[in-house]
Design a protein around this motif. Sequence first.
Motif, PDB file in Angstrom:
ATOM      1  N   PHE A 154      -8.829 -13.732  -4.350  1.00  0.00           N
ATOM      2  CA  PHE A 154     -10.093 -13.026  -4.526  1.00  0.00           C
ATOM      3  C   PHE A 154     -10.031 -11.646  -3.884  1.00  0.00           C
ATOM      4  CE2 PHE A 154     -11.066 -17.440  -4.938  1.00  0.00           C
ATOM      5  CZ  PHE A 154     -12.106 -17.506  -5.852  1.00  0.00           C
ATOM      6  N   PHE A 155     -10.658 -10.680  -4.564  1.00  0.00           N
ATOM      7  CA  PHE A 155     -10.834  -9.336  -4.037  1.00  0.00           C
ATOM      8  C   PHE A 155     -12.299  -9.156  -3.673  1.00  0.00           C
ATOM      9  CE2 PHE A 155      -7.361  -8.761  -7.141  1.00  0.00           C
ATOM     10  CZ  PHE A 155      -6.412  -8.142  -6.345  1.00  0.00           C
ATOM     11  N   ASP A 156     -12.569  -8.406  -2.625  1.00  0.00           N
ATOM     12  CA  ASP A 156     -13.945  -8.093  -2.257  1.00  0.00           C
ATOM     13  C   ASP A 156     -13.987  -6.732  -1.581  1.00  0.00           C
ATOM     14  OD1 ASP A 156     -16.670  -8.424  -2.043  1.00  0.00           O
ATOM     15  OD2 ASP A 156     -16.580 -10.009  -0.541  1.00  0.00           O
ATOM     16  N   ARG A 157     -15.115  -6.074  -1.702  1.00  0.00           N
ATOM     17  CA  ARG A 157     -15.306  -4.778  -1.052  1.00  0.00           C
ATOM     18  C   ARG A 157     -15.553  -4.983   0.439  1.00  0.00           C
ATOM     19  NH1 ARG A 157     -20.740  -5.191  -3.806  1.00  0.00           N
ATOM     20  NH2 ARG A 157     -22.179  -5.686  -2.114  1.00  0.00           N
ATOM     21  N   THR A 158     -15.540  -3.888   1.164  1.00  0.00           N
ATOM     22  CA  THR A 158     -15.911  -3.909   2.571  1.00  0.00           C
ATOM     23  C   THR A 158     -17.049  -2.915   2.768  1.00  0.00           C
ATOM     24  OG1 THR A 158     -14.476  -2.103   3.321  1.00  0.00           O
ATOM     25  CG2 THR A 158     -13.489  -4.318   3.200  1.00  0.00           C
ATOM     26  N   GLU A 159     -17.485  -2.766   3.983  1.00  0.00           N
ATOM     27  CA  GLU A 159     -18.538  -1.797   4.287  1.00  0.00           C
ATOM     28  C   GLU A 159     -18.073  -0.365   4.056  1.00  0.00           C
ATOM     29  OE1 GLU A 159     -19.769  -2.522   8.284  1.00  0.00           O
ATOM     30  OE2 GLU A 159     -20.495  -4.540   7.829  1.00  0.00           O
ATOM     31  N   LEU A 160     -16.773  -0.126   4.012  1.00  0.00           N
ATOM     32  CA  LEU A 160     -16.237   1.224   3.896  1.00  0.00           C
ATOM     33  C   LEU A 160     -15.755   1.596   2.492  1.00  0.00           C
ATOM     34  CD1 LEU A 160     -14.312   1.307   7.280  1.00  0.00           C
ATOM     35  CD2 LEU A 160     -16.536   2.294   6.752  1.00  0.00           C
ATOM     36  N   THR A 161     -15.849   0.669   1.550  1.00  0.00           N
ATOM     37  CA  THR A 161     -15.374   0.941   0.193  1.00  0.00           C
ATOM     38  C   THR A 161     -16.120   2.121  -0.424  1.00  0.00           C
ATOM     39  OG1 THR A 161     -14.842  -1.408  -0.088  1.00  0.00           O
ATOM     40  CG2 THR A 161     -14.945  -0.069  -2.081  1.00  0.00           C
ATOM     41  N   ALA A 162     -17.437   2.118  -0.351  1.00  0.00           N
ATOM     42  CA  ALA A 162     -18.238   3.193  -0.956  1.00  0.00           C
ATOM     43  C   ALA A 162     -17.921   4.543  -0.316  1.00  0.00           C
ATOM     44  CB  ALA A 162     -19.729   2.878  -0.837  1.00  0.00           C
ATOM     45  N   THR A 163     -17.784   4.573   0.993  1.00  0.00           N
ATOM     46  CA  THR A 163     -17.467   5.824   1.692  1.00  0.00           C
ATOM     47  C   THR A 163     -16.123   6.370   1.250  1.00  0.00           C
ATOM     48  OG1 THR A 163     -18.761   5.107   3.597  1.00  0.00           O
ATOM     49  CG2 THR A 163     -17.158   6.871   3.973  1.00  0.00           C
ATOM     50  N   LEU A 190      -2.876  -5.401  -3.981  1.00  0.00           N
ATOM     51  CA  LEU A 190      -2.114  -5.469  -2.731  1.00  0.00           C
ATOM     52  C   LEU A 190      -1.718  -4.074  -2.253  1.00  0.00           C
ATOM     53  CD1 LEU A 190       0.107  -8.581  -3.540  1.00  0.00           C
ATOM     54  CD2 LEU A 190      -1.867  -8.472  -1.987  1.00  0.00           C
ATOM     55  N   GLU A 191      -1.412  -3.173  -3.184  1.00  0.00           N
ATOM     56  CA  GLU A 191      -1.114  -1.784  -2.823  1.00  0.00           C
ATOM     57  C   GLU A 191      -2.321  -1.128  -2.155  1.00  0.00           C
ATOM     58  OE1 GLU A 191       0.266   0.816  -5.959  1.00  0.00           O
ATOM     59  OE2 GLU A 191       1.697  -0.718  -6.625  1.00  0.00           O
ATOM     60  N   ILE A 192      -3.495  -1.349  -2.726  1.00  0.00           N
ATOM     61  CA  ILE A 192      -4.716  -0.794  -2.136  1.00  0.00           C
ATOM     62  C   ILE A 192      -4.868  -1.312  -0.715  1.00  0.00           C
ATOM     63  CG2 ILE A 192      -7.250  -0.792  -2.229  1.00  0.00           C
ATOM     64  CD1 ILE A 192      -6.970  -1.022  -5.323  1.00  0.00           C
ATOM     65  N   HIS A 193      -4.727  -2.604  -0.559  1.00  0.00           N
ATOM     66  CA  HIS A 193      -4.912  -3.228   0.751  1.00  0.00           C
ATOM     67  C   HIS A 193      -3.873  -2.749   1.770  1.00  0.00           C
ATOM     68  CE1 HIS A 193      -6.418  -6.168   3.552  1.00  0.00           C
ATOM     69  NE2 HIS A 193      -5.194  -6.587   3.759  1.00  0.00           N
ATOM     70  N   ARG A 194      -2.631  -2.593   1.338  1.00  0.00           N
ATOM     71  CA  ARG A 194      -1.584  -2.124   2.258  1.00  0.00           C
ATOM     72  C   ARG A 194      -1.826  -0.679   2.673  1.00  0.00           C
ATOM     73  NH1 ARG A 194       2.096  -5.359  -0.796  1.00  0.00           N
ATOM     74  NH2 ARG A 194       2.427  -3.634  -2.223  1.00  0.00           N
ATOM     75  N   TYR A 195      -2.266   0.155   1.748  1.00  0.00           N
ATOM     76  CA  TYR A 195      -2.463   1.567   2.052  1.00  0.00           C
ATOM     77  C   TYR A 195      -3.720   1.795   2.884  1.00  0.00           C
ATOM     78  CZ  TYR A 195      -2.703   6.588   1.584  1.00  0.00           C
ATOM     79  OH  TYR A 195      -2.757   7.927   1.861  1.00  0.00           O
ATOM     80  N   GLU A 196      -4.815   1.164   2.496  1.00  0.00           N
ATOM     81  CA  GLU A 196      -6.105   1.318   3.178  1.00  0.00           C
ATOM     82  C   GLU A 196      -6.736  -0.062   3.375  1.00  0.00           C
ATOM     83  OE1 GLU A 196      -7.149   4.000   4.442  1.00  0.00           O
ATOM     84  OE2 GLU A 196      -6.102   5.587   3.379  1.00  0.00           O
ATOM     85  N   PRO A 197      -6.273  -0.840   4.345  1.00  0.00           N
ATOM     86  CA  PRO A 197      -6.743  -2.232   4.490  1.00  0.00           C
ATOM     87  C   PRO A 197      -8.228  -2.373   4.821  1.00  0.00           C
ATOM     88  CG  PRO A 197      -5.335  -1.605   6.327  1.00  0.00           C
ATOM     89  CD  PRO A 197      -5.280  -0.479   5.344  1.00  0.00           C
ATOM     90  N   TYR A 198      -8.857  -1.310   5.267  1.00  0.00           N
ATOM     91  CA  TYR A 198     -10.268  -1.400   5.626  1.00  0.00           C
ATOM     92  C   TYR A 198     -11.207  -1.239   4.427  1.00  0.00           C
ATOM     93  CZ  TYR A 198      -9.921   3.670   5.467  1.00  0.00           C
ATOM     94  OH  TYR A 198      -9.685   4.956   5.062  1.00  0.00           O
TER      95      TYR A 198
END
Length: 93
Positions: free
Chosen positions: A67-76, A47-55
């Motif tokens: 459930f947690f999942d990556r987005t298109e911007l996780t690798a970047t 939740l901390e990750i999502h609040r700080y960088e929700p994208y």
Amino acid sequence: MDGLERAKLKDKVLRFLLRNRNCEHIRFYIALGKPTLYVDDFLNLGLEIHRYEPYILNIHSFNGDIFFDRTELTATFLENGGFTAIEEGLAED
């Protein structure tokens, strides 16, 4: 756990998601070797990750499981140093 250790764990979570899609949080917690004392602490980390960088991290609920999942911007985000770089930058200031 200090700030740098926490940042490294956040990056570890994101790297795991690059290889594993749509992870249920308890199984995810176990797969990472129970990196926090309690599974709720692990959920809070997500939740901390999502609040700080929700994208960079998707979180959703299905049938009472989270459930947690990556987005298109996780690798970047990770290629640019991730949370570890952010924490190290704060330590330099």
